[in-house]
Design a protein around this motif. Structure first.
Motif, short mmCIF file in Angstrom:
data_model
loop_
_atom_site.label_atom_id
_atom_site.label_comp_id
_atom_site.label_asym_id
_atom_site.label_seq_id
_atom_site.Cartn_x
_atom_site.Cartn_y
_atom_site.Cartn_z
N LEU A 482 0.83 -1.21 0.00
CA LEU A 482 0.00 0.00 0.00
C LEU A 482 0.86 1.26 0.00
O LEU A 482 0.55 2.23 -0.69
CB LEU A 482 -0.91 -0.01 1.22
CG LEU A 482 -2.12 -0.95 1.18
CD1 LEU A 482 -2.79 -1.02 2.54
CD2 LEU A 482 -3.13 -0.49 0.12
N LEU A 485 2.16 1.97 -3.44
CA LEU A 485 1.10 2.45 -4.32
C LEU A 485 0.79 3.92 -4.05
O LEU A 485 0.50 4.69 -4.98
CB LEU A 485 -0.16 1.60 -4.15
CG LEU A 485 -0.05 0.16 -4.68
CD1 LEU A 485 -1.25 -0.66 -4.25
CD2 LEU A 485 0.07 0.15 -6.21
N HIS A 490 -0.72 5.95 -7.33
CA HIS A 490 -1.83 5.11 -7.78
C HIS A 490 -2.97 5.09 -6.76
O HIS A 490 -4.13 4.87 -7.11
CB HIS A 490 -1.36 3.68 -8.04
CG HIS A 490 -0.32 3.59 -9.12
ND1 HIS A 490 -0.23 4.51 -10.14
CD2 HIS A 490 0.69 2.69 -9.32
CE1 HIS A 490 0.77 4.19 -10.95
NE2 HIS A 490 1.35 3.10 -10.47
N LEU A 491 -2.61 5.30 -5.50
CA LEU A 491 -3.60 5.45 -4.44
C LEU A 491 -3.38 6.81 -3.78
O LEU A 491 -2.23 7.23 -3.57
CB LEU A 491 -3.46 4.35 -3.38
CG LEU A 491 -3.94 2.95 -3.75
CD1 LEU A 491 -3.65 1.99 -2.60
CD2 LEU A 491 -5.43 2.93 -4.09
N VAL A 578 -8.47 5.28 -5.51
CA VAL A 578 -7.75 4.85 -6.70
C VAL A 578 -7.73 6.01 -7.69
O VAL A 578 -8.77 6.54 -8.04
CB VAL A 578 -8.41 3.61 -7.33
CG1 VAL A 578 -7.66 3.19 -8.58
CG2 VAL A 578 -8.45 2.47 -6.32
N ALA A 582 -3.63 4.94 -11.88
CA ALA A 582 -3.50 3.56 -11.40
C ALA A 582 -3.63 2.57 -12.55
O ALA A 582 -4.37 2.81 -13.51
CB ALA A 582 -4.55 3.27 -10.33
N LEU A 586 -5.69 -2.48 -10.45
CA LEU A 586 -5.85 -2.02 -9.07
C LEU A 586 -7.33 -1.73 -8.84
O LEU A 586 -7.85 -0.69 -9.25
CB LEU A 586 -5.00 -0.78 -8.81
CG LEU A 586 -4.99 -0.26 -7.37
CD1 LEU A 586 -4.47 -1.31 -6.41
CD2 LEU A 586 -4.16 1.02 -7.27
N VAL A 591 -8.40 -4.02 -2.98
CA VAL A 591 -7.70 -3.26 -1.96
C VAL A 591 -8.36 -3.46 -0.60
O VAL A 591 -7.69 -3.71 0.42
CB VAL A 591 -7.64 -1.76 -2.32
CG1 VAL A 591 -7.02 -0.96 -1.19
CG2 VAL A 591 -6.87 -1.55 -3.61
N VAL A 609 -0.90 -5.67 -1.68
CA VAL A 609 -2.15 -5.64 -2.45
C VAL A 609 -1.90 -6.30 -3.80
O VAL A 609 -0.93 -5.97 -4.48
CB VAL A 609 -2.64 -4.20 -2.66
CG1 VAL A 609 -3.89 -4.18 -3.54
CG2 VAL A 609 -2.92 -3.52 -1.34
N ILE A 611 -2.20 -6.83 -7.70
CA ILE A 611 -2.54 -6.08 -8.92
C ILE A 611 -2.94 -7.10 -9.97
O ILE A 611 -2.10 -7.89 -10.44
CB ILE A 611 -1.36 -5.23 -9.42
CG1 ILE A 611 -0.83 -4.34 -8.30
CG2 ILE A 611 -1.77 -4.40 -10.62
CD1 ILE A 611 -1.83 -3.32 -7.80
#
Length: 670
Positions: A482, A485, A490-491, A578, A582, A586, A591, A609, A611
């Protein structure tokens, strides 16, 4: 100057008597008109009143006040050296530590010796004037008086080592700025001393090398072991390096002059190298300097040597510019890195917000390309570093050998292939192996999902698409943490809103509020806040959007996907969104599931997480959305059935209504 050894301030007197500072002021007032008044102040220096230690000790003994029955023996420790003028104070402070070092090395009483005799003894112990000769000579004729005081200090503290430690502990009062700026907190000293002691067992004769002349880790090791050792030090070039030598000599250490090559210390075979950067001997070190010290330590380390490198976590663990990242990766490629740790902030009292990092290097290189060559990574930045945590961390780091790792239950550390850490382009401790999830037999998995689809799709209002379930790609989805990301964008992490508990209710309507309680309740819960009240009291509130993953880590890890959006998240719960950048694989539901099935402890940024492969991401997203919609339909129907049950029971039991069988109609013939 000679009388200063017999002067004390009110704070010193309180410490000597083992009472609080206001108690001493009370004594002065209460007994001012008695037959035994508190001694009068002799002078006022640096804005503070000073008193005769002899008179104060006599008063304490005569009246029985205070909580220290050995006040006379401890009186030397209460002398207020800080009332001297700054230049004079520096001469006396360094001279006292030098006299304590001389006393420890010779094992003799200094009181009664002439100044010339003291200088001759200093010349015998320090013929090259590396640490104490000039400091004792600077005392001049007063060396005789301070030699007596050094004897009294050693007697009061039981040993010259403890007396020197007591002087250094007053670094702020005595103006020892370099010590103040780089002193370690007691918790850091305890951990690093324990780790250094395990790195170099007491039953070995391994020399201990401090390549920059600092004494911090050496003293921490001695405090843990309860005995000194042999230190290899370079020729001191700065006053701080001379002070470090004096303190080590006062502690009974044997000092060996280091062999150098172009200014760099060359550790002898079997040595343990202990490095702290920045330190009193190497202040103002930047992240580049810390990485350079790490690189130099590994380059000079003998094949059978070990090393502990301590510095800011920003340089040793965090993301760095490309060149520094490459230099750090060079050390990893050596195959000698055993562990990388980030410790909590506050371990440097002068830099309370700076986190500490450490690297542990061991003997032997090994093939870093082998999947079995691994590095222990541990992030304790949010952990209280008590004695139990320190012991567990040390045990984790010492269990990284393949044989020990198989049987050891790691508390903080996780073993990651070295190649994965080398390839990291950001924070090293958010790295997880780009691994594949273990999967059961593809045929069994497909059959089980067929069965679940059939059972879940039964019923007129619960029909699901007959998705085809086929074996997936070899290897399965890639795992990314996480934290990684979030770093990649991406997050997006959305902090929770601070809402007063009284403003959040269980009433229907209003704006939905996600809290740790609603996330972790056995059955779906609902909290809300009045819409107008929210706008008035919390105008800066952040709202969720459809697809946001709302999660919490306490009392346990829990998460859900907010389908509707326009809700608020109450801290300590948070949300992950998200972003457009991303990858297609994802998926919010994945998630949320990863959070719910995470270990539930440690830093949530280290939780992996999956993908999903791009080829199946869209279909998986549609299937999960359909399942979620069906769940909502069934949940609404279940709620209606529950309400109908309660209504029927209440109405029939109260006699309000009666139930009759349904009217059956018979079709007419003809």
């Amino acid at each position: 100057m000679s009388s200063t050894a017999q002067l004390a301030t009110l704070s010193d007197i309180a410490e000597l008597a083992r009472v609080r500072r206001p108690v001493v002021s009370t004594w002065r007032t209460r007994f001012a008109t008695s037959d035994t008044p508190f001694p009068a102040a002799l002078d006022r220096r640096s804005g503070r009143e000073v008193f005769s230690l002899d008179e104060v000790v006599a008063w304490l003994e005569g009246t029985g006040h205070g909580n220290n029955p050995t006040a006379r023996q401890d009186a030397a420790l209460a002398a207020a050296l800080d009332v001297l003028d700054p230049p004079q104070r520096a001469v006396v402070t360094h001279g006292l530590v030098a006299l304590l070092a001389l006393k420890a090395q010779l094992g003799i009483t200094l009181d009664g010796l002439a100044a010339a005799d003291l200088i001759d003894l200093a010349d015998d112990v320090d013929p090259d004037d590396l640490c104490l000769y000039r400091e004792i000579a600077a005392l001049g004729a007063d060396a005789v008086l301070w030699a007596g005081h050094a004897d009294a200090l050693a007697s009061a503290a039981f040993t010259p080592a403890q007396a020197a430690t007591t002087i250094l502990s007053r670094h702020r009062r005595l103006g020892l700025t370099a010590v103040t700026d780089h002193a370690l907190a007691p918790t850091a000293t305890a951990l690093l001393g324990q780790l250094a002691a395990e790195l170099v067992p007491a039953d070995t004769a391994a020399p201990l090398v401090a390549p920059h002349g600092e004494a911090d880790l050496l003293l921490a090791l001695a405090a843990h072991r309860g005995e000194p050792g042999t230190a290899v030090l370079p020729t001191p070039a700065a006053p701080e390096a001379r002070l470090a030598r004096r303190v080590l000599l006062a502690g009974g250490w044997e000092i060996v002059e280091a062999e150098t090559d172009d200014g760099a210390v060359l550790p002898p075979r079997g040595a343990a190298v202990l490095v702290v950067v920045p330190s009193a001997t190497r202040p103002q070190a930047t992240d580049a300097d810390v990485v350079a010290a790490l690189l130099q330590t590994e380059a000079d380390l003998p094949p059978d040597g070990r090393a502990l490198v301590v510095g800011p976590a920003s340089a040793l663990c965090g993301g760095l510019p490309a060149q520094l990242q490459a230099d750090r990766a060079t050390v990893l490629r050596s195959g000698r890195v055993r562990g990388i740790v980030r410790l909590p902030a506050g371990l440097w009292p002068s830099r309370v917000r700076q986190k500490m990092g450490l690297w542990l290097l061991g003997p032997g290189a090994g093939d870093v390309r082998s999947p079995d060559h691994r590095v222990a990574l541990a992030d304790l930045s949010a952990t209280t570093l008590d004695a139990a945590a320190a012991t567990d961390l040390v045990t984790d780091l010492l269990s990284t050998a393949s044989k020990a790792a198989r049987s050891h239950a790691f508390r903080f550390a996780r073993l990651v292939p070295t190649t994965t850490v080398v390839a990291a382009s950001a924070d090293l401790l958010t790295v997880r192996p780009q691994s594949r999830r273990h999967r059961t037999d593809a045929g069994q998995t497909a059959a089980a999902l067929h069965d679940l689809l059939a059972r879940a799709g039964t019923g007129g209002d619960a029909t699901l698409t007959a998705w085809q379930v086929v074996p997936g790609e070899v290897g399965g989805p890639v795992l990314v943490t996480l934290g990684r990301l979030v770093e990649l964008g991406h997050l997006r992490l959305l902090p929770g809103n601070r809402l007063a508990e009284d403003d959040v209710t269980d009433a229907p309507g209003g704006v939905t509020v996600h809290t740790p309680w609603t996330l972790t309740a056995p059955l779906p819960g609902h909290r809300s806040i009045d819409r107008l009240g929210l706008a008035a009291a919390y105008p800066a509130s952040r709202f969720t959007q459809p697809g946001d993953v709302v999660f919490c880590t306490a009392p346990r890890a829990a998460a859900l996907v907010d389908r509707d959006g326009f809700a608020v998240v109450a801290t300590p719960a948070r949300a992950l969104r998200v972003t457009q950048s991303a990858p297609p694989g994802l998926i919010p539901e994945v998630v949320a599931h990863a959070v719910r099935t995470s270990p539930g402890h440690g830093d949530w940024r280290a939780w992996p997480v999956p993908i999903l492969p791009t080829a199946v991401a869209a279909t998986a997203r549609d299937a999960l959305a359909e399942v979620d919609f069906t769940r909502h339909v069934l949940t609404a129907r279940l709620a209606a059935l529950d309400a109908l049950t309660a209504g029927l029971v209440e109405a029939t039991s109260s006699g309000a209504v009666s139930l009759l069988p349904p009217i059956r109609t018979t079709p007419m013939e003809g």
